[in-house]
Structures are given as C-alpha cells and as structure tokens.
Design a protein around this motif. Structure first.
Motif, PDB file in Angstrom:
ATOM      1  N   HIS A   1     -10.260   3.007   3.642  1.00 16.80           N
ATOM      2  CA  HIS A   1     -10.798   3.959   2.414  1.00 16.80           C
ATOM      3  C   HIS A   1     -11.505   5.437   2.518  1.00 16.80           C
ATOM      4  O   HIS A   1     -11.888   5.720   1.695  1.00 16.80           O
ATOM      5  CB  HIS A   1     -11.225   2.489   2.145  1.00 16.80           C
ATOM      6  N   ASP A   2     -11.769   5.105   3.489  1.00 17.12           N
ATOM      7  CA  ASP A   2     -12.590   6.372   3.912  1.00 17.12           C
ATOM      8  C   ASP A   2     -11.129   7.002   3.958  1.00 17.12           C
ATOM      9  O   ASP A   2     -11.871   8.626   3.622  1.00 17.12           O
ATOM     10  CB  ASP A   2     -13.786   6.719   5.494  1.00 17.12           C
TER      11      ASP A   2
ATOM     12  N   SER B   1      -2.878   8.099   3.599  1.00 17.71           N
ATOM     13  CA  SER B   1      -3.199   8.406   1.868  1.00 17.71           C
ATOM     14  C   SER B   1      -4.388   8.914   1.664  1.00 17.71           C
ATOM     15  O   SER B   1      -4.824   9.327   0.767  1.00 17.71           O
ATOM     16  CB  SER B   1      -4.457   6.772   2.114  1.00 17.71           C
TER      17      SER B   1
ATOM     18  N   TYR C   1     -10.485   4.877  -8.890  1.00 14.38           N
ATOM     19  CA  TYR C   1      -9.744   4.911  -7.069  1.00 14.38           C
ATOM     20  C   TYR C   1     -10.809   5.272  -6.324  1.00 14.38           C
ATOM     21  O   TYR C   1     -10.931   4.473  -5.180  1.00 14.38           O
ATOM     22  CB  TYR C   1      -9.048   5.994  -7.201  1.00 14.38           C
TER      23      TYR C   1
ATOM     24  N   HIS D   1      -9.123   7.912   2.095  1.00 14.10           N
ATOM     25  CA  HIS D   1      -8.677   7.783   0.203  1.00 14.10           C
ATOM     26  C   HIS D   1     -10.243   9.238   0.099  1.00 14.10           C
ATOM     27  O   HIS D   1      -9.875   9.991  -0.591  1.00 14.10           O
ATOM     28  CB  HIS D   1      -8.939   7.002   0.083  1.00 14.10           C
TER      29      HIS D   1
ATOM     30  N   SER E   1      -4.385  11.207  -2.198  1.00 20.48           N
ATOM     31  CA  SER E   1      -5.880  10.618  -2.508  1.00 20.48           C
ATOM     32  C   SER E   1      -5.836  12.451  -3.177  1.00 20.48           C
ATOM     33  O   SER E   1      -6.125  12.443  -4.123  1.00 20.48           O
ATOM     34  CB  SER E   1      -6.884  10.425  -1.380  1.00 20.48           C
TER      35      SER E   1
ATOM     36  N   GLY F   1     -14.010  -0.704  -0.837  1.00 17.79           N
ATOM     37  CA  GLY F   1     -13.743  -0.547   0.105  1.00 17.79           C
ATOM     38  C   GLY F   1     -14.376  -0.581   1.637  1.00 17.79           C
ATOM     39  O   GLY F   1     -14.395  -1.167   2.463  1.00 17.79           O
ATOM     40  N   ILE F   2     -14.958   0.772   1.769  1.00 16.40           N
ATOM     41  CA  ILE F   2     -16.056   1.160   2.786  1.00 16.40           C
ATOM     42  C   ILE F   2     -16.974   0.238   2.717  1.00 16.40           C
ATOM     43  O   ILE F   2     -17.238   0.097   3.688  1.00 16.40           O
ATOM     44  CB  ILE F   2     -15.714   2.361   2.430  1.00 16.40           C
TER      45      ILE F   2
ATOM     46  N   HIS G   1       1.130  -0.846   0.147  1.00 21.41           N
ATOM     47  CA  HIS G   1      -0.027  -0.358  -0.437  1.00 21.41           C
ATOM     48  C   HIS G   1       1.162   1.264  -0.738  1.00 21.41           C
ATOM     49  O   HIS G   1       0.508   2.553  -0.919  1.00 21.41           O
ATOM     50  CB  HIS G   1      -1.351   0.204   1.475  1.00 21.41           C
TER      51      HIS G   1
ATOM     52  N   TYR H   1     -13.713   2.341  -5.892  1.00 21.48           N
ATOM     53  CA  TYR H   1     -12.673   1.236  -5.180  1.00 21.48           C
ATOM     54  C   TYR H   1     -13.121   1.408  -3.896  1.00 21.48           C
ATOM     55  O   TYR H   1     -13.329   0.165  -2.812  1.00 21.48           O
ATOM     56  CB  TYR H   1     -11.555   1.277  -5.561  1.00 21.48           C
ATOM     57  N   SER H   2     -12.966   2.676  -3.699  1.00 19.62           N
ATOM     58  CA  SER H   2     -12.876   3.022  -2.111  1.00 19.62           C
ATOM     59  C   SER H   2     -14.068   2.872  -1.602  1.00 19.62           C
ATOM     60  O   SER H   2     -14.052   2.349  -0.352  1.00 19.62           O
ATOM     61  CB  SER H   2     -12.387   5.047  -2.210  1.00 19.62           C
TER      62      SER H   2
END
Length: 155
Positions: A107-108, A58, A90, A110, A62, A97-98, A3, A93-94
């Motif tokens: 992810h949050d 991150s 991106y 990001h 972002s 992921g969340i 990552h 996907y976030s």
C-alpha cells in the motif's frame, strides 16, 4: 492474481487518457517515475525490516491513475464512479492498508506512486492547476493526510 488483475484493469481505464494528453514518451517517463516513487516510499517505510521484500508495479499504476484523474477529472469508472472519487478512495484505502497492514500488498508503494504521478503530471502540464484547481486540491488532501500521519508517528 486478483491484485494483478485489478492493476491491469485500472491501467486499461487510465493509460489512454495519459497517453492522449501527454504523449507516449511522457507516459513512459511518468510510469517509470511513479514506479520509482512507489519503491522509494516503500523503502522509507520498510528500510529497517530486513525480511521485507516486494515486487510489482502498483506504484506505477497508481501514478497513472492520479495523472489520468488530473488530466480528465470528469471521467467515469465503470460508467458510475467519478474518476476523482475513485482516486481519493484508492488513496484513503491505501492509508488504511498501510496503517493496518492489510493483505500482502504494498500500500505504501501505491501511495508513493500516486504522489510521483501527481507531481510529474503537474510538471508536464501545469495548466491543470488553473483549469482544475478543485481536483488538484482534492487529490492533494489524502497525500497531506498521509504525510501528517507519518510525521505524527501514527503510521
């Protein structure tokens, strides 16, 4: 490590665009605002989870991604992926992921960083709204989707 490597590679692709367009001081401000935006959204998501902890930048990365895309939407990542496609993907996907708690990744953060970078870039260079309206709207769509999903309790 993977990552971190991805974040640093991403920063490599996008940071020079932002520094060239906004200047070094504005880049640092945008980076810090994006870092704080990422942390703030992460806090909102996890404020009742006392066991939750996170570390990293991150959100700041972002914010730099979204800023770079707004400032140079025709850029190509790896010579084949349009920057705006990368940025939208991106954030999609976030969202995934969340929603699905994928990996040990914030992810949050990001997402919060991307929103902060988006808004900060528009404040620094509002001409992007007139010069690149399709990019501005396209990058706004995943942001709106996330907030609608949050409001509906789907995330």
């Amino acid at each position: 490590m993977q990552h971190l490597l991805f974040n640093m590679l991403t920063l490599y692709f996008f940071a020079n665009i932002v520094v060239s367009a906004l200047g070094s001081v504005s880049f640092v401000v945008l980076y810090i605002v994006s870092l704080l935006g990422g942390n703030f959204l992460s806090y909102l998501f996890h404020k009742d989870e006392y066991h939750y902890s996170a570390i990293g930048a991150s959100g700041a990365v972002s914010g730099v991604i979204y800023s770079g895309i707004l400032l140079l939407p025709e850029m190509m990542i790896y010579g084949i992926i349009p920057g705006y496609i990368f940025g939208i993907g991106y954030l999609i996907y976030s969202i995934y992921g969340i929603k699905n708690k994928v990996g040990n990744i914030g992810h949050d953060a990001h997402f919060g960083g991307a929103v902060a970078g988006y808004l900060t870039t528009i404040l620094y260079d509002y001409r992007v709204i007139y010069e690149e309206p399709i990019t501005v709207i396209a990058l706004l769509i995943p942001i709106i989707i996330l907030f609608v999903l949050m409001k509906l309790g789907k995330i």
